[in-house]
Design an enzyme around this catalytic site. Structure first.
Site, PDB file in Angstrom:
ATOM      1  N   GLY A 198      -3.754   5.776  29.120  1.00  0.00           N
ATOM      2  CA  GLY A 198      -4.135   5.424  30.481  1.00  0.00           C
ATOM      3  C   GLY A 198      -5.557   4.909  30.522  1.00  0.00           C
ATOM      4  O   GLY A 198      -6.076   4.362  29.543  1.00  0.00           O
ATOM      5  N   SER A 199      -6.200   5.125  31.648  1.00  0.00           N
ATOM      6  CA  SER A 199      -7.542   4.584  31.855  1.00  0.00           C
ATOM      7  C   SER A 199      -8.598   5.391  31.103  1.00  0.00           C
ATOM      8  O   SER A 199      -8.425   6.587  30.832  1.00  0.00           O
ATOM      9  CB  SER A 199      -7.881   4.582  33.342  1.00  0.00           C
ATOM     10  OG  SER A 199      -8.111   5.896  33.812  1.00  0.00           O
ATOM     11  N   THR A 200      -9.702   4.729  30.793  1.00  0.00           N
ATOM     12  CA  THR A 200     -10.814   5.397  30.118  1.00  0.00           C
ATOM     13  C   THR A 200     -11.400   6.490  31.011  1.00  0.00           C
ATOM     14  O   THR A 200     -11.794   7.556  30.522  1.00  0.00           O
ATOM     15  CB  THR A 200     -11.889   4.369  29.741  1.00  0.00           C
ATOM     16  OG1 THR A 200     -11.314   3.417  28.830  1.00  0.00           O
ATOM     17  CG2 THR A 200     -13.080   5.025  29.067  1.00  0.00           C
ATOM     18  N   LYS A 215       4.560  14.657  30.751  1.00  0.00           N
ATOM     19  CA  LYS A 215       4.441  14.300  32.167  1.00  0.00           C
ATOM     20  C   LYS A 215       4.524  12.791  32.305  1.00  0.00           C
ATOM     21  O   LYS A 215       3.700  12.060  31.767  1.00  0.00           O
ATOM     22  CB  LYS A 215       3.123  14.776  32.783  1.00  0.00           C
ATOM     23  CG  LYS A 215       3.113  14.616  34.326  1.00  0.00           C
ATOM     24  CD  LYS A 215       1.725  14.632  34.929  1.00  0.00           C
ATOM     25  CE  LYS A 215       1.059  13.283  34.900  1.00  0.00           C
ATOM     26  NZ  LYS A 215       1.707  12.276  35.801  1.00  0.00           N
ATOM     27  N   CYS A 268      -2.608  -2.638  28.463  1.00  0.00           N
ATOM     28  CA  CYS A 268      -3.943  -2.206  28.062  1.00  0.00           C
ATOM     29  C   CYS A 268      -4.586  -3.177  27.071  1.00  0.00           C
ATOM     30  O   CYS A 268      -5.805  -3.305  27.030  1.00  0.00           O
ATOM     31  CB  CYS A 268      -3.885  -0.805  27.471  1.00  0.00           C
ATOM     32  SG  CYS A 268      -2.674  -0.619  26.150  1.00  0.00           S
ATOM     33  N   VAL A 311      -9.889   8.452  33.223  1.00  0.00           N
ATOM     34  CA  VAL A 311      -9.063   9.660  33.158  1.00  0.00           C
ATOM     35  C   VAL A 311      -9.115  10.258  31.754  1.00  0.00           C
ATOM     36  O   VAL A 311      -9.102  11.481  31.587  1.00  0.00           O
ATOM     37  CB  VAL A 311      -7.614   9.357  33.572  1.00  0.00           C
ATOM     38  CG1 VAL A 311      -6.725  10.585  33.407  1.00  0.00           C
ATOM     39  CG2 VAL A 311      -7.575   8.872  35.025  1.00  0.00           C
ATOM     40  N   GLY A 312      -9.203   9.410  30.733  1.00  0.00           N
ATOM     41  CA  GLY A 312      -9.319   9.904  29.364  1.00  0.00           C
ATOM     42  C   GLY A 312     -10.527  10.808  29.180  1.00  0.00           C
ATOM     43  O   GLY A 312     -10.458  11.832  28.487  1.00  0.00           O
ATOM     44  N   GLU A 343     -11.828  -3.980  33.201  1.00  0.00           N
ATOM     45  CA  GLU A 343     -10.384  -4.116  33.037  1.00  0.00           C
ATOM     46  C   GLU A 343      -9.720  -4.299  34.400  1.00  0.00           C
ATOM     47  O   GLU A 343      -9.824  -3.448  35.269  1.00  0.00           O
ATOM     48  CB  GLU A 343      -9.796  -2.886  32.333  1.00  0.00           C
ATOM     49  CG  GLU A 343      -8.331  -3.011  32.037  1.00  0.00           C
ATOM     50  CD  GLU A 343      -7.776  -1.829  31.262  1.00  0.00           C
ATOM     51  OE1 GLU A 343      -6.904  -2.042  30.405  1.00  0.00           O
ATOM     52  OE2 GLU A 343      -8.218  -0.690  31.517  1.00  0.00           O
ATOM     53  N   GLU A 374      -5.285   6.844  24.045  1.00  0.00           N
ATOM     54  CA  GLU A 374      -5.104   5.393  23.966  1.00  0.00           C
ATOM     55  C   GLU A 374      -5.467   4.860  25.337  1.00  0.00           C
ATOM     56  O   GLU A 374      -4.730   5.049  26.304  1.00  0.00           O
ATOM     57  CB  GLU A 374      -3.660   5.056  23.588  1.00  0.00           C
ATOM     58  CG  GLU A 374      -3.492   3.633  23.095  1.00  0.00           C
ATOM     59  CD  GLU A 374      -2.956   2.711  24.162  1.00  0.00           C
ATOM     60  OE1 GLU A 374      -3.788   1.985  24.747  1.00  0.00           O
ATOM     61  OE2 GLU A 374      -1.753   2.707  24.408  1.00  0.00           O
TER      62      GLU A 374
END
Length: 494
Positions: A243-245, A190, A300, A247-248, A397, A266
């Site tokens: 992506g972002s932490t 995606k 990042c 969403v991770g 961030e 990551e």
């Protein structure tokens, strides 16, 4: 292929070209099951480029079924050598079409055409590298006793769901598919909703390179819909996300609550960039400038926390301000442009909110802090000094062209400051003393440490984070372990 899944577009570099807009499933561009679409915005002009088909949960199901069929069938019967040949052919096609892919990348991401060309060159290198690995995935024999034969196999995981970000659309795609395909997995990818166009152009070359249908499927979709469906899908064996932490965490939770699929993440960073008194100041400033303003600060591992030793602090700040003010901000398609627009209105507003917070919390705004121009999501290169450890701009961030500079006295002090973060993706040290370089590098809690350089990424070198910057490694031989599982076989001899 229906004409409804292509549209004529134009870039200043390549002129007119045919842009795929459909979902790439089973080596064909198709409309979504629910026939939904969404608009893609040019961040330099704020105008609509085109609309692409949006993948919903139903489309994810279709793509996963295609990937599963390929994995259980033709891809399982494909030799490792042939997998490598497909990847090498794909790399050749990307290289042949480098200018087109770079232009499309600049169009929907906003990055300068010069940097986009560099990105596509790195895509070629990454895919070739993993093409070379395909026939070198080996197990071992283990001598346990004379009457048994024991060996191990490194087998593919199966269907891999991969979710990539908008800051390096094609490079992140290459980082993900390279090790996955080399080790014999199939993929449902995606792309980011902000930047789907270059991935769709790339998809054309997948079929041309000879990959069987269903091996690599590419979906344009919204994270909270298609991304969530991938994360929780019961027939996906592994999910990889950049992506972002925030969403991770959601992806990891969905993976655990579904079929406990394997996960690599990551994630974000707030990377320290340390300049000691004995550093080559001009060289250090060039790397600090590149470390924070490269890719508009939308990186990042951006060196957003700059720590300068007190003996050179004043001299450094004045020279850094001058260097940053020389960065060319503007039209991504001008060859001299260094910094293009932020990717979206949402990202622009978020960054400007951090700049406002920096001012309100008492940091000193040295340069920048304002919009550049009156059209597009451009922000001036920004430097704050007198930044305290607890300030928002030092801890969170920002993901934009905003740099926080602080002074330090001793090596012990700066190591403590640098490690005082939830993140641990990257760091850098600038010094002429090899002992200082090695000692500091060993004490920094980060997955990558650069010495007298910054953002020196390479497809042979593993990349990933400590702490809340993620788990697992991209690139290098290390990435292969994330896409294989070890099987032990014990045979009793007659």
């Amino acid at each position: 292929m229906s004409s409804s899944v292509f549209v004529e577009l134009k870039t200043p570099v390549t002129g007119s070209y045919k842009q795929p807009t459909g979902l790439f499933i089973n080596n064909e561009f198709v409309e979504g099951v629910e026939k939904k679409t969404f608009e893609v915005i040019n961040p330099a002009t704020e105008e609509v480029i085109c609309s692409v088909h949006e993948a919903t949960e139903k489309d994810v199901d279709v793509a996963v079924a295609a990937a599963r069929k390929a994995f259980d069938g033709v891809w399982r019967e494909t030799t490792p050598q042939q997998r490598g040949i497909y990847l090498l052919k794909l790399a050749d096609l990307v290289e042949k079409n480098l200018d087109l892919l770079a232009a499309v990348e600049s169009l929907d991401n906003g990055k300068s055409i010069t940097m986009a060309r560099g990105d596509i060159g790195a895509v070629v290198g990454t895919i070739r590298y993993y093409g070379g690995w395909a026939d070198k995935i080996e197990g071992k024999t283990i001598d346990i006793s004379p009457d048994t034969f024991h060996y191990t196999r490194q087998e593919p995981l199966g269907v891999c769901g991969q979710i990539i970000p908008w800051n390096f659309p094609l490079l992140m795609l290459a980082w993900k598919i390279g090790p996955a395909l080399a080790t014999g997995n199939t993929v449902v990818m995606k792309s980011a909703e902000q930047t789907p166009l270059s991935a769709l152009v790339f998809a054309q070359f997948v079929k041309e390179a000879g990959f069987p249908p269903g091996v690599l499927n590419i979906l344009s979709g919204i994270g909270k819909v298609a991304g969530a469906a991938i994360s929780s899908h019961m027939d996906i064996d592994k999910v990889a996300f950049t992506g972002s932490t925030l969403v991770g965490r959601q992806i990891m939770k969905a993976a655990a609550e579904s079929n406990l699929k394997k996960v690599t993440l990551e994630l974000g960073g707030k990377s320290p960039n340390i300049i000691f008194n004995d550093a080559d100041i001009k060289q250090a400033i060039d790397w600090v400038n590149f470390g924070i303003y490269f890719n508009h600060g939308q990186t990042c591992c951006a060196g957003s926390r700059v720590y300068v030793q007190e003996g050179i602090y004043d001299k450094f700040v004045e020279a850094f301000k001058k260097r940053a003010s020389e960065n060319k901000v503007g039209d991504p398609f001008h060859d001299e442009t260094f910094q293009g627009p932020q990717v979206s209105q949402l990202q622009y507003d978020r960054i400007m909110g951090y700049i406002k917070a920096g001012k309100e919390e008492g940091a000193t705004l040295e340069i920048g802090g304002e919009r550049h121009g009156n059209k597009g999501y451009f922000i001036q290169p920004t430097i704050f000094t007198n930044v305290k450890p607890d300030m928002k701009i030092m801890r969170e961030e920002i993901f934009g062209p905003v740099c926080a500079v602080a002074k330090f006295s001793t090596e012990e002090e700066v190591i403590k400051l640098a490690n005082d973060s939830n993140y641990g993706l990257a760091a850098a040290v600038h010094t002429k003393d090899l002992n200082t370089a090695i000692r500091a590098s060993n004490h920094l809690k980060a997955g990558t440490v650069w010495v007298n350089c910054y953002n020196a990424l390479h497809h042979q070198l593993p990349f990933g984070g400590y702490k809340e910057s993620g788990m697992g490694r991209e690139l290098g031989e290390a990435a292969l372990a994330s896409y294989t599982q070890c099987k032990s076989v014990a045979i009793k001899l007659a």
